[in-house]
Design a protein around this motif. Sequence first.
Motif, PDB file in Angstrom:
ATOM      1  N   PRO A   1       0.817  -1.221   0.000  1.00  0.00           N
ATOM      2  CA  PRO A   1       0.000   0.000   0.000  1.00  0.00           C
ATOM      3  C   PRO A   1       0.846   1.265   0.000  1.00  0.00           C
ATOM      4  CG  PRO A   1       0.111  -0.919   2.198  1.00  0.00           C
ATOM      5  CD  PRO A   1       0.825  -1.886   1.301  1.00  0.00           C
ATOM      6  N   GLU A   2       0.225   2.375  -0.349  1.00  0.00           N
ATOM      7  CA  GLU A   2       0.901   3.663  -0.288  1.00  0.00           C
ATOM      8  C   GLU A   2       1.062   4.073   1.170  1.00  0.00           C
ATOM      9  OE1 GLU A   2       2.227   5.636  -2.580  1.00  0.00           O
ATOM     10  OE2 GLU A   2       1.816   4.131  -4.142  1.00  0.00           O
ATOM     11  N   PRO A   3       2.270   4.527   1.584  1.00  0.00           N
ATOM     12  CA  PRO A   3       2.486   4.900   2.988  1.00  0.00           C
ATOM     13  C   PRO A   3       1.765   6.198   3.350  1.00  0.00           C
ATOM     14  CG  PRO A   3       4.444   5.382   1.678  1.00  0.00           C
ATOM     15  CD  PRO A   3       3.506   4.636   0.782  1.00  0.00           C
ATOM     16  N   ASP A   4       1.283   6.265   4.587  1.00  0.00           N
ATOM     17  CA  ASP A   4       0.648   7.485   5.087  1.00  0.00           C
ATOM     18  C   ASP A   4       1.689   8.517   5.509  1.00  0.00           C
ATOM     19  OD1 ASP A   4      -2.042   6.507   4.853  1.00  0.00           O
ATOM     20  OD2 ASP A   4      -1.650   5.238   6.590  1.00  0.00           O
ATOM     21  N   ARG A   5       2.847   8.054   5.899  1.00  0.00           N
ATOM     22  CA  ARG A   5       3.931   8.964   6.274  1.00  0.00           C
ATOM     23  C   ARG A   5       5.261   8.253   6.069  1.00  0.00           C
ATOM     24  NH1 ARG A   5       5.757   7.895  11.637  1.00  0.00           N
ATOM     25  NH2 ARG A   5       4.419   6.366  12.705  1.00  0.00           N
ATOM     26  N   THR A   6       6.319   9.020   5.985  1.00  0.00           N
ATOM     27  CA  THR A   6       7.672   8.475   5.827  1.00  0.00           C
ATOM     28  C   THR A   6       8.520   8.883   7.020  1.00  0.00           C
ATOM     29  OG1 THR A   6       7.547   8.563   3.413  1.00  0.00           O
ATOM     30  CG2 THR A   6       9.730   8.421   4.386  1.00  0.00           C
TER      31      THR A   6
ATOM     32  N   GLU B   1       3.020  -2.198   7.805  1.00  0.00           N
ATOM     33  CA  GLU B   1       1.627  -1.926   8.170  1.00  0.00           C
ATOM     34  C   GLU B   1       1.387  -2.361   9.601  1.00  0.00           C
ATOM     35  OE1 GLU B   1      -1.392  -2.858   4.950  1.00  0.00           O
ATOM     36  OE2 GLU B   1       0.348  -3.983   4.205  1.00  0.00           O
TER      37      GLU B   1
END
Length: 453
Positions: free
Chosen positions: A94-99, A126
Amino acid sequence: MEEEIEELREEVAVKEEVIERLRGKLRKHENPHVPSSQKRETSKTGTSGEENDDGGKEDESNEEVGGSQEKLDDENDGGRGRKTGHDGETRKTPEPDRTEVVFEERCENCGRELDEPDRVETRVVEDIPDPGSVEVVEYEIEHYDCGCGEETVAAHEDIPEKGNFGPNVLVQTTLLKFRERVPYGKIQSLLEDVYELQVSTNTLYNFTGRVADQLRPFYEETRKKARQSEVVHCDETGMSLEGENGWIWTTTTENEVLYSVREDRSQKAIEYMLGENYHGTIVCDGWRSYSAYSSNLQRCWSHLLNESKFTANKHQEAEPIDEKLHEIYEDLKKFREEDPPPDEREEKRKQARKKLEKIVNQDYENEEVQKLANHIQNGIDHWLTFVTSPKVEPTNNRAERSIRKIVTLRKIIGTIRSERGRYILETIMTAIETWKTRGQNPHEEMQKAIRNS
């Protein structure tokens, strides 16, 4: 010699007891209504499992009937999992919410200060948030006296209609109980261990009751839509009600799944679900209440072919019947795929009926084979409805799948102990399974229903 004879007699008595016990288990499984999953398990272990979940009644069958289970077992070597030769599929990242940058300032070996990194490795992880403890909120609800003489009370979606527990607690408890089938005692432990929320099992039961009250309008709307459907699939299974025999019925359509807990298995139970004057087609098994209620039926071919195959495996005289029934069914399925016009459909139906009549008009020596022929004869007016009605399916797998949810739940709860319990079960299960059938998220939809109320 007398002592030896006595010892041998004791050994024989023990073995006879074991044999009789094994025969009892075999009788439970040596019938055409045993689910294919149990048959596979029995063949692998050499022993029988539990009694047919539906109490000896017809159970769930494969969607495509013609020998599909044997084909499935051959393709994946008789076990579960990916079929032989089938490419695996990896879950998409999935696309990360934050790095977040993971760095070190000094060497862990010598303590020297580090320069810029030589390379950067990326990993996407995740996780779920730590639930923490319960949030306790005090609401100051303002009341207003209007000049018209009426009082207006401010409302908030997180304030429940009854009680002091919010919608999240109610929804999570209800889904754990009826979707995940977790006993109230384990739900109690989970809420205490994870959220530090201490409630009794009776309070949890009351939670589900409050949710059922909020969902009852949805239940009635579902029943109304089922009655308006051109085709419905019906089935029923036994359930202990306050220590007495009872039944849970299901009526399914393309977009609705309706459950009804009744004390009987009669025509009145069908009338409760579909009304007294339902004019659509009912796809069902051979239980006599359906034919007493309506003449517009489609009898399930899965059950018929299971019966014929089972009888043919036991009696050579039934083999031609089984072969002919499979031949008729496969031919009709291919015919339907071509979407023929109504006149061709009617002609095909007449031809198929003549073939069925030819089977039943013969005399058979074996009693069980004759019983199979009588079974075909009894449903002669209802085997071929699907040929002339494009929207009617030849099998009752849709209802069988929905009733399996109740069969699994029945193993856990054992019995329904009150009228209130019946109400809660049929209401909540109807909502959950209808949402799933429509491709909706039960958690989201239940949250909306509770908050909007």
